[in-house]
Design a protein around this motif. Structure first.
Motif, mmCIF file in Angstrom:
data_model
loop_
_atom_site.group_PDB
_atom_site.id
_atom_site.type_symbol
_atom_site.label_atom_id
_atom_site.label_comp_id
_atom_site.label_asym_id
_atom_site.label_seq_id
_atom_site.Cartn_x
_atom_site.Cartn_y
_atom_site.Cartn_z
ATOM 1 N N LEU A 103 -5.394 49.877 -26.015
ATOM 2 C CA LEU A 103 -4.963 51.219 -26.512
ATOM 3 C C LEU A 103 -3.858 51.926 -25.767
ATOM 4 N N GLU A 104 -4.421 52.034 -24.434
ATOM 5 C CA GLU A 104 -3.514 52.806 -23.359
ATOM 6 C C GLU A 104 -2.269 51.850 -23.182
ATOM 7 N N ASP A 105 -2.297 50.619 -23.378
ATOM 8 C CA ASP A 105 -0.969 49.703 -23.158
ATOM 9 C C ASP A 105 -0.152 50.240 -24.226
ATOM 10 N N LEU A 106 -0.839 50.149 -25.547
ATOM 11 C CA LEU A 106 0.180 50.597 -26.827
ATOM 12 C C LEU A 106 0.727 51.973 -26.780
ATOM 13 N N LEU A 107 -0.103 53.033 -26.217
ATOM 14 C CA LEU A 107 0.627 54.292 -26.105
ATOM 15 C C LEU A 107 1.847 54.143 -25.150
ATOM 16 N N LYS A 108 1.441 53.567 -24.083
ATOM 17 C CA LYS A 108 2.599 53.470 -22.920
ATOM 18 C C LYS A 108 3.838 52.778 -23.514
ATOM 19 N N ILE A 109 3.596 51.774 -24.186
ATOM 20 C CA ILE A 109 4.739 51.051 -24.939
ATOM 21 C C ILE A 109 5.558 51.903 -25.961
ATOM 22 N N GLU A 219 9.309 43.189 -21.726
ATOM 23 C CA GLU A 219 8.884 41.992 -22.384
ATOM 24 C C GLU A 219 7.555 41.755 -22.264
ATOM 25 N N ASP A 220 6.977 41.845 -21.089
ATOM 26 C CA ASP A 220 5.599 41.633 -20.661
ATOM 27 C C ASP A 220 4.781 42.644 -21.463
ATOM 28 N N GLN A 221 5.197 43.903 -21.665
ATOM 29 C CA GLN A 221 4.402 44.761 -22.243
ATOM 30 C C GLN A 221 4.380 44.632 -23.912
ATOM 31 N N MET A 222 5.597 44.370 -24.394
ATOM 32 C CA MET A 222 5.878 43.871 -25.747
ATOM 33 C C MET A 222 4.997 42.716 -26.460
ATOM 34 N N ILE A 223 4.717 41.864 -25.611
ATOM 35 C CA ILE A 223 4.043 40.756 -25.970
ATOM 36 C C ILE A 223 2.321 40.702 -26.055
ATOM 37 N N LYS A 224 2.091 41.983 -25.442
ATOM 38 C CA LYS A 224 0.542 42.353 -25.533
ATOM 39 C C LYS A 224 -0.186 42.197 -26.761
ATOM 40 N N PRO A 225 0.335 42.725 -27.818
ATOM 41 C CA PRO A 225 -0.350 42.735 -29.152
ATOM 42 C C PRO A 225 -0.635 41.208 -29.608
#
Length: 439
Positions: A103-109, A219-225
Motif C-alpha cells: 500500500l505504501e508503494d502504491l501511494l508513492k507511485i 518501471e520497477d514501481q509500476m510493475i509491482k501490482p
C-alpha cells in the motif's frame, strides 16, 4: 518434566516403565501427568505420536507389557510444535507486512504519477512532458488508480482485521475475488502498452526520477501490482503446509480455500498478461474476438520429415534427424486454438516470456486425434492443415484432448440446434421435434 525414578528391585531394562496394573502407577502418572499417560497408552495401540510424547511398547519376560516415555523425544516434539506455531505466526505477520508495504508503494507511485501529470499540464514545471507522451498519458496510467483505491479504501484494512482469523481471511478473498480479477486483469492487459511507453520515453522518465529524487525506476514501481497479485497464494501455500504439520485440520481447510481463490486470481492475471504479449497476431482476426481464454500451456511441435507439413521448408534447414521438436505455447479460446512459437525467459512470474503467433485453428472447423504416447494431432477440416503436438506428460495430453473435444462438441450441438426446423404457434417458434407435454 523430570525423569521417572528407577525402583531398586526392578530389572535395569524395566527402568522408567509405567505399569498400569502395579500399585506404583498413580505415583508415576503424577510425575508425567494424566494427559501424558493416556496419550502414551494410545500410542502403543496406534504406533503414532500424540500430545508430544514419543513412546514404544516393551515386551517383558513376565508376559505383561508396558510403555517407555522417552523424555528427550518429548522435549524435542514440544520444541517442534512450538517452532511450527512460531513459524505460522511469523508467516502471518509477514503477509500483513507485505500488504502494508505494498500500500505504501502504491501511494508513492500515485504521488509520482501526480507529478507526471503536473509536468503535462503546468507550463512552469521544471521537467516538461513531450507532446507525443501527452497524447498517451492516460494509456500509460491505465487503471492504476482503481488498484490503489481498492487497497487504500478496502483490502489492506480488511487484511489487518482478519490476519489472525482464517475464516475471516477466507471470506475476504471469496468476497473480493471478482474485484481483484477485474482490476488486476485490466492492469495486466494494459501493461504491454505502459511498458512500451516507459521505454519509448525513457529519457523523460529518468529526468522525472532525478527531479523527484526517486530511489527506484518508475518501471520497477509500476510493475509491482503484477508481482503482488502473484504472491498471495505463496503465503497461503506455506500456511496450509504448516497447519497440516500442526494437525489443525479446520484451519488448514480455510487456508486451503484462500489458496484456491488467490491462485485463481493469479492465474487470471498471468493469462491476460500472456495473451497480451502475443506478437504478430493477425489484425483481421483480433485476439479480443476469440472469446474467453479456457486453457493455455506449452508443448512441442513435431516436424517429422523434410517435406511433411506446411512450414517445413524453413524447419528442414535446422533439422538433423528424422524429426525436430520445436517449443510452442497453445492458447485455447472459446472460438479458436492459437499456437505460438514460445521463448521462455528467466524472469519472475514469467513476465518476460515471448509468444510469436504461428497458426490458428477455429473450433467449428477443427478435429483432434490421439497420437502415440504424448502426441496428439490437430487438423483443420476445411483446409486439411494438420500438425502434431507433443505434450509434456500423458496426463497433460489427455487434458488437452478432452477439453478441446468438449469445445468441438459444444459448437457442433449449437450448429445442430440451428439446423433443426421449427414451427410457429401463437407467434412463437418451437422445435418440431419437441414432444407434447403429457404430465
Amino acid at each position: 518434566m523430570s525423569d521417572i525414578e528407577q525402583e531398586p528391585d526392578k530389572d535395569p531394562d524395566d527402568q522408567a516403565v509405567i505399569d498400569p496394573p502395579q500399585p506404583t502407577t498413580s505415583q508415576r502418572v503424577r510425575k508425567i501427568g494424566w494427559h501424558g499417560a493416556v496419550s502414551a497408552i494410545s500410542l502403543v495401540r496406534r504406533h503414532s505420536m500424540i500430545a508430544g510424547f514419543k513412546v514404544k511398547a516393551i515386551k517383558r519376560e513376565s508376559g505383561d507389557s508396558g510403555i517407555v516415555v522417552q523424555h528427550e523425544d518429548t522435549i524435542e516434539e514440544e520444541e517442534t510444535l512450538k517452532e511450527l506455531k512460531e513459524r505460522k505466526h511469523a508467516k502471518l505477520e509477514e503477509l500483513l507486512q507485505m500488504e502494508e508495504n505494498y500500500l505504501e508503494d502504491l501511494l508513492k507511485i500515485s504521488s509520482f504519477i501526480s507529478e507526471v501529470k503536473k509536468s503535462k499540464e503546468d507550463p512552469e514545471y521544471p521537467v516538461q512532458m513531450p507532446d507525443e507522451l501527452k497524447r498517451m498519458f492516460w494509456v500509460f496510467v491505465g487503471n492504476f488508480h482503481e488498484i490503489r483505491d481498492f487497497h487504500k479504501d478496502v483490502f489492506t484494512e480488511r487484511i489487518r482485521s482478519s490476519i489472525w482469523r482464517a475464516d475471516l481471511m477466507r471470506d475476504l478473498f471469496r468476497r473480493r475475488e471478482c474485484d481483484m480479477k477485474s482490476r488486476y486483469g485490466k492492469y495486466c492487459n494494459n501493461w504491454k502498452k505502459s511498458e512500451y511507453i516507459l521505454k519509448k520515453f525513457d529519457s523523460y522518465f529518468k529526468q522525472m526520477e532525478q527531479h523527484l529524487e526517486s530511489e527506484m525506476k518508475l518501471e520497477d514501481q509500476m510493475i509491482k501490482p503484477i508481482q503482488m497479485v502473484n504472491r498471495y497464494h505463496l503465503f497461503f501455500g506455506d500456511l496450509v503446509k504448516i497447519c497440516e504439520r500442526l494437525k489443525e485440520a479446520d484451519i488448514q481447510i480455510l487456508y486451503g480455500e484462500c489458496l484456491y481463490v488467490s491462485k485463481g486470481i493469479s492465474h487470471n492475471a498471468n493469462d491476460v498478461m500472456a495473451t497480451g504479449r502475443i506478437q504478430n497476431f493477425p489484425e483481421s482476426d483480433e485476439i479480443s474476438r476469440q472469446g474467453n481464454l479456457i486453457r493455455r500451456g506449452s508443448a512441442k511441435y513435431r516436424v517429422r520429415s523434410r517435406a511433411s507439413v506446411f512450414g517445413s521448408n524453413f524447419f528442414s534447414k535446422i533439422m538433423k534427424k528424422n524429426h525436430q521438436d520445436i517449443l510452442v505455447h497453445m492458447f485455447l479460446f472459446v472460438k479458436s486454438l492459437v499456437v505460438c512459437f514460445y521463448k521462455k525467459n528467466a524472469k519472475e512470474f514469467d513476465l518476460a516470456d515471448e509468444y510469436r503467433y504461428w497458426t490458428m485453428f477455429r473450433i467449428n472447423k477443427m478435429k483432434i486425434e490421439n497420437g502415440e504416447k504424448k502426441e496428439f494431432i490437430v487438423s483443420d477440416t476445411e483446409t486439411g492443415q494438420s500438425i502434431t503436438l507433443v505434450a509434456n506428460t500423458v496426463e497433460d495430453k489427455n487434458g488437452w484432448v478432452k477439453r478441446i473435444s468438449r469445445e468441438i462438441r459444444s459448437v457442433d450441438k449449437k450448429v445442430m440446434k440451428l439446423m433443426v426446423p421449427t414451427a410457429s404457434i401463437g407467434g412463437e417458434s418451437i422445435d418440431e421435434v419437441t414432444p407434447p407435454y403429457t404430465g
